[in-house]
Write an enzyme that holds these catalytic residues in place. Structure first.
Site, mmCIF file in Angstrom:
data_model
loop_
_atom_site.group_PDB
_atom_site.id
_atom_site.type_symbol
_atom_site.label_atom_id
_atom_site.label_comp_id
_atom_site.label_asym_id
_atom_site.label_seq_id
_atom_site.Cartn_x
_atom_site.Cartn_y
_atom_site.Cartn_z
ATOM 1 N N HIS A 180 0.827 -1.218 0.000
ATOM 2 C CA HIS A 180 0.000 0.000 0.000
ATOM 3 C C HIS A 180 0.858 1.263 0.000
ATOM 4 O O HIS A 180 0.475 2.272 -0.592
ATOM 5 C CB HIS A 180 -1.014 -0.001 1.157
ATOM 6 C CG HIS A 180 -0.437 0.014 2.518
ATOM 7 N ND1 HIS A 180 0.201 -1.058 3.080
ATOM 8 C CD2 HIS A 180 -0.423 0.988 3.457
ATOM 9 C CE1 HIS A 180 0.588 -0.758 4.304
ATOM 10 N NE2 HIS A 180 0.218 0.488 4.548
ATOM 11 N N CYS B 152 -30.370 -1.688 -10.000
ATOM 12 C CA CYS B 152 -31.313 -2.336 -9.088
ATOM 13 C C CYS B 152 -32.758 -1.994 -9.473
ATOM 14 O O CYS B 152 -33.681 -2.206 -8.672
ATOM 15 C CB CYS B 152 -31.031 -1.899 -7.664
ATOM 16 S SG CYS B 152 -30.959 -0.106 -7.493
#
Ligand code: CTP
Length: 421
Positions: free
Chosen positions: A89, A173
């Protein structure tokens, strides 16, 4: 402190060319749009690496992203199987010059705002000082949830972050409402703006009125007088101002470029100069500044007709005469409220500067950007522009050839500097 991405004047030909861009993808169905964005960035010469959250891995193919970015994709498991001396990271956070965080899901937003680094993507965001373009996408009710609204609100205050809210439409959706991620064109534009200008919203709290594109003066329904303006310069000016925080009204003639949707940028399409004038006069009182980039047709037929003429009647109508279109900019200057600033444009051939000086005096605007239209790689339809910015006192600033977005940011900085604090 997050770094500024760049000085507009020093930008290379394509502001995204050669830039190290980390595409951070979190778990929203809009992730399926990212392979094409990654492909577009790679084609423009950007160096792209992708990092995915575990849920994004299930929505979009890492194989597709790897092949389109020409780089291995970084997944959650890589955090723990990396085997390199420096944590992944940190390596990614320091590698990135710009971060495109899209889509930004409710969960990743929450993690980021609350300082949680429990995924590779989340810890990169915490560790990086690179500017971030964050494009939210989620279900309408999730977007409206008080906790998500509060997190999004908190993000507005983060240094180095350019937040791009979702737009309304039909969601995957099957709900109709806010939550769709901004279109890919808007992501690319905002990323380019981040590279050129950075993330600072110095136009926040200001209202800018922009005119763009050609006007059309119809002789009859089949014929009109117009010009080759595509509207690109004015559209980019409006978009750049919005990305710098302004509320923007864009009054435009028929455009050859589609303005990517941005929340806070209202489009007002018109056709003829008279309609453009009417709309501009309506919107003028609320504006802090006006940028008159439209290429207004200079003449209109004395006798327009609602029905089509035949060839002979057309020749007669053309011979019968034309009226001069009033000068919209001069009229706006005469009507301006105290403190309002106006930027005019002048597309010139030949010796640009003497004509531009005379035009600035004649029109009475505060600034005038004069650009040559008889040089290759500038002017109508081109992706680039160049010219001179003339202004108060003896100001005559040469603006070197650059992508139109770079020029747009230069003009906005000059116009913004004239506004009362
Ligand atoms: N303009 C305007 N109304 C017009 C013509 C031009 O408001 N009828 C504005 C343009 O939007 C631009 C500026 O005036 O900001 C200069 O436009 P340009 O076409 O270069 O100027 P003209 O006055 O039409 O001069 P020319 O004779 O060179 O065409």
């Amino acid at each position: 402190m997050r770094s500024e991405a760049g000085d507009p004047a020093a930008s290379p030909a394509d502001p995204l060319g050669g830039r190290r861009i980390l595409v951070a993808i979190s778990g929203s169905i809009a992730a399926v749009k990212l392979p094409l964005v990654v492909s577009a960035l790679a084609k423009r010469g950007a160096l792209v690496r992708c990092v995915l959250t575990p849920s994004a891995e299930r929505l979009v193919s890492p194989v597709a992203l790897a092949s389109l970015s020409r780089q291995p994709v970084l997944l959650e498991e890589d955090q723990w199987s990396h085997g390199a001396p420096r944590p992944l990271h940190i390596e990614l956070a320091e590698w990135a010059e710009l971060i495109l965080l899209a889509p930004l899901s409710a969960t990743s937003l929450g993690r980021w705002v609350h300082g949680l680094g429990d995924t590779l993507l989340a810890s990169v965001l915490l560790a990086s000082e690179a500017p971030v373009l964050a494009a939210a996408a989620m279900n309408t009710s999730m977007w409206g949830a008080p906790s998500v609204s509060a997190n999004w609100q908190a993000l507005q205050g983060f240094e180095g972050v350019l937040p791009l809210g979702p737009q309304a439409g039909l969601l995957a959706c099957d709900r109709q409402g806010e939550g769709r991620m901004a279109e890919s064109e808007a992501l690319l534009l905002a990323l380019e703006s981040l590279a050129v200008w950075g993330w600072r919203r110095d136009w926040h709290g200001r209202r800018l009125l922009v005119s763009a594109g050609p006007t059309r003066e119809h002789l009859d329904p089949a014929r009109c007088l117009t010009n080759p303006s595509t509207g690109r310069m004015g559209v980019l000016l409006a978009q750049a101002a919005r990305l710098r925080g302004a509320q923007v009204d864009l009054v435009h003639g028929p455009l050859a470029v589609e303005p990517a949707w941005l929340d806070g940028l209202a489009c007002h399409p018109v056709t003829a100069a008279a309609q453009m004038q009417e709309r501009l006069i309506q919107l003028q009182p609320g504006a802090d500044a006006i940028a008159m980039a439209a290429a207004v047709a200079d003449h209109r037929p004395a006798q327009p007709r609602a029905e089509k003429r035949d060839k002979t009647a057309l020749a007669e109508a053309m011979a019968q005469g034309w009226q001069e279109v009033p000068d919209l900019l001069t009229d706006l200057v005469a009507r301006r409220p105290p403190g309002q600033r106006l930027l005019g444009f002048a597309a010139q051939s030949g010796d640009v500067l003497p004509q531009a000086r005379a035009k600035l005096r004649r029109k009475g605007c505060d600034l005038l950007f004069a650009n040559p239209i008889d040089r290759p790689g500038a002017g109508f339809g081109s992706a680039f522009n160049q010219g001179w910015l003339l202004g108060p006192g003896e100001r005559e600033e040469a603006i070197e050839a650059a992508p139109k977005l770079v020029v747009a940011h230069r003009l906005l900085s000059a116009l913004g500097a004239l506004l009362t604090p």
